[in-house]
Design a protein around this motif. Structure first.
Motif, PDB file in Angstrom:
ATOM      1  N   UNK A 150       0.812  -1.206   0.000  1.00  0.00           N
ATOM      2  CA  UNK A 150       0.000   0.000   0.000  1.00  0.00           C
ATOM      3  C   UNK A 150       0.856   1.272   0.000  1.00  0.00           C
ATOM      4  N   UNK A 151       2.161   1.109   0.036  1.00  0.00           N
ATOM      5  CA  UNK A 151       3.098   2.238  -0.054  1.00  0.00           C
ATOM      6  C   UNK A 151       2.798   3.311   0.980  1.00  0.00           C
ATOM      7  N   UNK A 152       2.477   2.876   2.192  1.00  0.00           N
ATOM      8  CA  UNK A 152       2.098   3.847   3.223  1.00  0.00           C
ATOM      9  C   UNK A 152       3.261   4.783   3.526  1.00  0.00           C
ATOM     10  N   UNK A 153       4.450   4.221   3.612  1.00  0.00           N
ATOM     11  CA  UNK A 153       5.614   5.054   3.893  1.00  0.00           C
ATOM     12  C   UNK A 153       5.780   6.145   2.854  1.00  0.00           C
ATOM     13  N   UNK A 154       5.629   5.776   1.598  1.00  0.00           N
ATOM     14  CA  UNK A 154       5.764   6.770   0.526  1.00  0.00           C
ATOM     15  C   UNK A 154       4.713   7.851   0.698  1.00  0.00           C
ATOM     16  N   UNK A 155       3.491   7.421   0.973  1.00  0.00           N
ATOM     17  CA  UNK A 155       2.398   8.391   1.089  1.00  0.00           C
ATOM     18  C   UNK A 155       2.647   9.346   2.247  1.00  0.00           C
ATOM     19  N   UNK A 156       3.125   8.805   3.358  1.00  0.00           N
ATOM     20  CA  UNK A 156       3.436   9.690   4.486  1.00  0.00           C
ATOM     21  C   UNK A 156       4.481  10.722   4.071  1.00  0.00           C
ATOM     22  N   UNK A 157       5.522  10.256   3.376  1.00  0.00           N
ATOM     23  CA  UNK A 157       6.562  11.176   2.934  1.00  0.00           C
ATOM     24  C   UNK A 157       5.991  12.214   1.968  1.00  0.00           C
ATOM     25  N   UNK A 158       5.121  11.772   1.076  1.00  0.00           N
ATOM     26  CA  UNK A 158       4.504  12.702   0.121  1.00  0.00           C
ATOM     27  C   UNK A 158       3.720  13.777   0.875  1.00  0.00           C
ATOM     28  N   UNK A 159       2.924  13.320   1.851  1.00  0.00           N
ATOM     29  CA  UNK A 159       2.118  14.283   2.604  1.00  0.00           C
ATOM     30  C   UNK A 159       3.027  15.280   3.322  1.00  0.00           C
ATOM     31  N   UNK A 160       4.089  14.749   3.947  1.00  0.00           N
ATOM     32  CA  UNK A 160       4.989  15.630   4.683  1.00  0.00           C
ATOM     33  C   UNK A 160       5.598  16.688   3.776  1.00  0.00           C
ATOM     34  N   UNK A 161       5.941  16.267   2.564  1.00  0.00           N
ATOM     35  CA  UNK A 161       6.636  17.152   1.642  1.00  0.00           C
ATOM     36  C   UNK A 161       5.686  18.128   0.944  1.00  0.00           C
ATOM     37  N   UNK A 162       4.488  17.659   0.598  1.00  0.00           N
ATOM     38  CA  UNK A 162       3.631  18.478  -0.255  1.00  0.00           C
ATOM     39  C   UNK A 162       2.592  19.293   0.504  1.00  0.00           C
ATOM     40  N   UNK A 163       2.248  18.876   1.723  1.00  0.00           N
ATOM     41  CA  UNK A 163       1.245  19.658   2.450  1.00  0.00           C
ATOM     42  C   UNK A 163       1.701  21.103   2.672  1.00  0.00           C
ATOM     43  N   UNK A 164       2.956  21.344   3.047  1.00  0.00           N
ATOM     44  CA  UNK A 164       3.359  22.739   3.220  1.00  0.00           C
ATOM     45  C   UNK A 164       3.142  23.575   1.968  1.00  0.00           C
ATOM     46  N   UNK A 165       3.458  23.022   0.809  1.00  0.00           N
ATOM     47  CA  UNK A 165       3.296  23.775  -0.424  1.00  0.00           C
ATOM     48  C   UNK A 165       1.824  24.126  -0.644  1.00  0.00           C
ATOM     49  N   UNK A 166       0.945  23.131  -0.512  1.00  0.00           N
ATOM     50  CA  UNK A 166      -0.477  23.390  -0.727  1.00  0.00           C
ATOM     51  C   UNK A 166      -1.012  24.340   0.345  1.00  0.00           C
ATOM     52  N   UNK A 167      -0.514  24.196   1.574  1.00  0.00           N
ATOM     53  CA  UNK A 167      -0.974  25.088   2.636  1.00  0.00           C
ATOM     54  C   UNK A 167      -0.598  26.522   2.320  1.00  0.00           C
ATOM     55  N   UNK A 168       0.610  26.718   1.814  1.00  0.00           N
ATOM     56  CA  UNK A 168       1.056  28.057   1.469  1.00  0.00           C
ATOM     57  C   UNK A 168       0.176  28.666   0.393  1.00  0.00           C
ATOM     58  N   UNK A 169      -0.157  27.854  -0.623  1.00  0.00           N
ATOM     59  CA  UNK A 169      -1.028  28.343  -1.691  1.00  0.00           C
ATOM     60  C   UNK A 169      -2.380  28.735  -1.099  1.00  0.00           C
ATOM     61  N   UNK A 170      -2.926  27.842  -0.253  1.00  0.00           N
ATOM     62  CA  UNK A 170      -4.237  28.108   0.337  1.00  0.00           C
ATOM     63  C   UNK A 170      -4.197  29.380   1.183  1.00  0.00           C
ATOM     64  N   UNK A 171      -3.163  29.523   1.998  1.00  0.00           N
ATOM     65  CA  UNK A 171      -3.066  30.693   2.864  1.00  0.00           C
ATOM     66  C   UNK A 171      -2.969  31.976   2.055  1.00  0.00           C
TER      67      UNK A 171
END
Lengths: 281, 265, 380
Positions: A150-171
């Motif tokens: 299920x590539x959970x580790x990858x997904x966690x890493x993706x979330x960690x890396x990409x959430x800040x970018x999307x949050x910045x756009x949203x803010x």
């Protein structure tokens, strides 16, 4: 007539520059992929394209990469929206939260992969904490969060890396728009949550649409994370391409080019979608 | 839903957020400095700076670090120098041209580096640049140019043409306008572009692997190698060594931004 | 030489490549018979013709106000004069020299945008000294002159500040000071008073008057507000139908005798009513439902009278030797009252009188006109 020449110069110069700096490398790269897949370069392996399209392993790779990209982007998006809605104001707590959220932004993907591996692997830190709490006794008892199907580790890493970018756009979208619309809705009788759901969220999502597409396609094509954290079967798409390319034999090479072409088509479609969303916004 | 907005809940959520953001970084720091940290020990018993030391004393590591620096700086400078005029020309053109350039730039960024690498591999080999630093540099330029073109396209689309108009009617020639009005206002975007260009090359893995063909070693490739051979401590140190300059470069560009009183972009 | 600006047969374009907006949909209604213009435009995609055959002169120290509604091409005219928009036909002479093909920096013409455009990265003093700096003037002299102009326009106190901390009125004054520091032969002002609230508007109007007094530049000011024009300008012209400019008239006289009916309409201070000019033994007379007025210079035929509210006198009852009219509607406003009167034969006319009139609906009145401007009816 110096005006019409000035006009055509305004059109030709950027097209020429863009063509040389961007167009040529991309075109050449894709041309070589096509040539390699068709067998015009390297040894000829006719019918490679057909073989690749019917190869189950290829489709499993595509599915895995799609899953990683979809799940990762979706969770990152939810997190980003939560941050924007909860910490979107101007008070000290908000600003602290925004700064904390932005921490992962400059961290290179490889470093993220290493860190996540150290945290989530079966001999990683979380596993050790579980052992200390007597929940497990051997590393193998810890759920497989990396190298798992299920590539959970990858997904966690993706979330960690990409959430800040999307949050910045949203803010930044939020701060641009201000509270006028929400205030208007609330004077018309909507509760804060209703106003958020009916107005803020749809508008945010519409403004973020190009960024979401961008994140999705970046994750889809990322090599570093699957390289470190993902299973070896099925392989994520970028890894599949790399593996076939490095393997011995002209067959594999041609397959690599063909698969790379599939990825190219996906990337170009994503680019078109991104551009359409960007100009609609 | 009102309970979510109470100060207590928000503080708790902030704590969770901070934990989530910091955990990987703390893990790297801890692992890089831990002495003999084996399962199932949660807190390392002692500090050992040998991994860090090795990073800077081992010749192989040093040359990888140097390669990364050279590539990063070269990519930053070249990509910025090319993307700036391109962004300006495209922004001042018709809508169709603007969209075409934006599309092209984004494709350069959206194309998986693996795909680009596989495609450019053959080109680079044909040019006799296979396995050379220069060949890798050329490949790094493609995504860097894509990113920076998008940046400058945005900057110049938001640009106020009236500033240069005013300067012109006040007697400033083209060169003077560039030197006295445009460039000073571009200080901040240029700083950000240099930082971004540097980071694109600094963190690059796939392109270096495929175009360098294993002959060009950079810091991220080093880190991967150490990880794959089970040297967790060294890998963590390398990952941090990879992260710290990125943090520095970004804060430097932010300082420039703050000191520039002009906010155009 | 006292003619600072001489414009001959200028053709002004709207639009262009890039992000310039095309102003005014009314452009599409303009037709032009000249095939060469059509041909030139085909090679310039995105451009439309706005104003045609524009000719006027402005002397040193004078100020010409160009009146017109938004979108009528006034801004494009200024931008063409400044060199910010291409000239495809016509000549622009500044102090006798032909600058039609010169870039903006070599014309001796300074253009001031509607919103003051100050360089955000330079201080106020550096902004004002900018025109001298680009001319290579020694820094100390440049700063000195900058200070002089700032003081002359009453904003000496802000010289060390940056544009972002200035108020609206201050920004306008600084922009003016900077323009005057360039010692221009011609100063172009694009709607300098639009969108300003009354207090700032008064402030900037004063600044413009001070500027005109202090410099010898010829000013061309574009506005849609007649009061602004009257306050600052020496001459007034307006944009008329088919992209033409009316003949400039002295500001002091224009209200008395506007050069054309169109200009009168642009000025917007008159009430109009229709009538006819007939020949009579004592000269041509303008006949309307309320009586007749002498109109010696107007040809026989349909005509329109333009009258200001203080020129209309209402008399109750039926004692005078003019037709009696019935008031059918009355609307009293802050500045004047608008009333409709009807002749016994059914024809109506709308009049404007001073506000606070005591006449009521249904009353019988008679009208005398102290002064009327008669124009031939437009051929619509």
């Amino acid at each position: 007539m110096n005006v019409s020449s000035r006009y055509s110069r305004a059109v030709i110069v950027p097209l020429l520059l863009a063509g040389v700096l961007l167009g040529v490398p991309i075109a050449v790269g894709i041309a070589y992929l096509v040539a390699g897949a068709a067998g015009w370069v390297g040894s000829t392996v006719p019918g490679v394209a057909g073989r690749v399209l019917t190869d189950a392993a290829v489709w499993r790779s595509v599915m895995l990469s799609m899953w990683i990209a979809t799940a990762g982007t979706a969770i990152a998006l939810i997190g980003a929206l939560a941050v924007a809605l909860l910490f979107g104001g101007d008070r000290r707590l908000d600003r602290l939260a925004q700064r904390v959220t932005a921490l992962p932004l400059p961290v290179p993907t490889v470093a993220t992969a290493v860190a996540v591996l150290l945290l989530l692997s079966q001999s990683g830190w979380l596993s050790r904490v579980a052992a200390q709490m007597h929940l497990i006794t051997t590393p193998a008892q810890f759920p497989a969060l990396v190298y798992d199907p299920w590539a959970i580790g990858v997904i966690v890493a993706v979330v960690w890396k990409e959430m800040p970018f999307l949050a910045l756009v949203a803010l930044s979208l939020q701060s641009l728009r201000g509270t006028a619309l929400i205030d208007a809705a609330r004077t018309l009788g909507a509760t804060r949550w209703q106003a958020t759901r009916a107005i803020t969220l749809p508008l945010l999502l519409r403004g973020m649409a190009p960024s979401i597409v961008a994140v999705f396609v970046f994750v889809l094509g990322s090599l570093e994370l699957p390289l470190v954290l993902a299973p070896s079967s099925p392989l994520a798409l970028p890894m599949l391409i790399q593996e076939r390319r490095q393997a011995l034999g002209a067959d594999s090479h041609a397959e690599a080019y063909a698969i790379a072409l599939i990825a190219t088509v996906l990337a170009v479609l994503a680019a078109l979608l991104h551009e359409k969303l960007r100009s609609d916004a | 839903m009102t309970f979510v907005r109470t100060p207590i809940t928000r503080s708790l959520l902030l704590l969770a957020l901070a934990t989530f953001a910091l955990a990987p970084l703390l893990m790297l720091i801890a692992t890089s400095l831990a002495r003999g940290w084996f399962y199932p020990v949660v807190v390392p018993s002692g500090i050992d700076g040998s991994a860090w030391q090795e990073l800077f004393t081992d010749t192989a590591h040093r040359s990888a670090l140097l390669n990364s620096l050279i590539l990063g700086v070269a990519t930053a400078l070249t990509a910025t120098a090319c993307a700036l005029p391109l962004g300006r020309a495209a922004a001042g053109s018709t809508r169709v041209v603007r969209r075409a350039v934006a599309l092209l730039a984004f494709t350069a960024v959206a194309l998986p580096p693996v795909v680009l690498g596989v495609g450019l591999q053959l080109t680079v080999l044909t040019l006799g640049l296979g396995g050379t630093l220069f060949g890798v540099f050329l490949s790094h330029l493609v995504p860097a140019l894509g990113y920076l073109t998008l940046v400058f396209l945005g900057v110049f689309t938001r640009w106020d043409p009236r500033l240069e108009e005013a300067a012109a009617t006040l007697g400033a020639t083209g060169r003077m306008r560039w030197r006295m009005v445009v460039l000073p206002l571009l200080r901040r975007p240029i700083a950000e572009a240099l930082a971004l260009g540097f980071l694109v090359s600094w963190a690059q893995v796939a392109l270096t692997l495929l175009v360098g063909g294993g002959a060009v070693q950079t810091l991220p490739l080093d880190v991967l190698a150490m990880l794959q051979s089970g040297q967790d401590q060294r890998a963590a140190a390398g990952a941090l060594a990879l992260t710290i300059p990125a943090l520095i470069v970004l804060s430097a560009s932010r300082i420039v931004a703050r000191n520039t009183s002009a906010v155009v972009a | 030489m006292s003619t600072a600006l001489d414009v001959r047969n200028l053709c002004v374009l709207f639009g262009g490549a890039g992000r310039t907006e095309v102003a005014g949909q009314s452009v599409s209604r303009y037709t032009f018979e000249d095939p060469t213009i059509a041909d030139m435009l085909r090679r310039l995609p995105g451009y439309h013709v706005g104003l045609v055959d524009i000719s006027f002169t402005v002397n040193r120290g004078d100020c010409l106000a160009v009146l017109g509604v938004s979108g009528s091409g006034k801004s494009s005219l200024l931008r063409t004069l400044a060199g910010l928009q291409p000239t495809i036909r016509g000549t622009v002479l500044v102090n006798g020299a032909d600058v039609s093909s010169q870039p903006p920096e070599r014309r001796g013409v300074v253009y001031l945008h509607q919103e003051p455009v100050l360089f955000p990265h330079l201080s106020v003093l550096e902004n004002v000294a900018f025109p001298m700096t680009v001319r290579g003037v020694n820094k100390q002299t440049a700063m000195h002159r900058g200070v002089e102009w700032l003081q002359r326009l009453q904003v000496g106190g802000v010289m060390g500040f940056f544009p972002e901390s200035l108020s609206g009125g201050q920004r306008h004054r600084v922009a003016l000071a900077r323009a005057l520091c360039a010692d221009p032969a011609v100063l172009l002002l694009d709607e300098p008073l639009a969108s300003l609230d009354p207090a700032v508007r008064r402030d900037v109007r004063e600044a413009l008057q001070e500027a005109r007094a202090a410099s010898g530049a010829a000013m061309v000011l574009v506005t849609h507000d007649l009061d602004d024009a009257l306050a600052v300008a020496t001459h007034i012209t307006s944009v008329e139908r088919f992209g033409r400019l009316s003949a400039p008239a002295l500001a002091a006289e224009i209200l008395e005798q506007p050069p054309s009916l169109e200009t009168a309409r642009v000025l917007g201070v008159y009430a109009e009513f229709d009538g006819e000019v007939c020949a009579s033994p004592s000269g041509n007379l303008f006949r309307w439902i309320g009586g007749s007025v002498s109109a010696p210079l107007v040809a026989v035929g349909g005509a329109v009278a333009c009258v200001r509210s203080h020129e209309v006198q209402l008399h109750r009852g039926n004692q005078l030797d003019v037709p009696a009219l019935t008031v059918t509607s009355l609307r009293d406003g802050a500045r004047d009252a608008v009333l409709t009167v009807r002749h016994s034969l059914g024809e109506e006319a709308t009049l404007r009188v001073g506000s606070g009139t005591s006449v009521g609906v249904g009353e019988v009145v008679q009208v005398t006109l102290r002064h009327a401007r008669i124009f031939p009816s437009p051929l619509s």
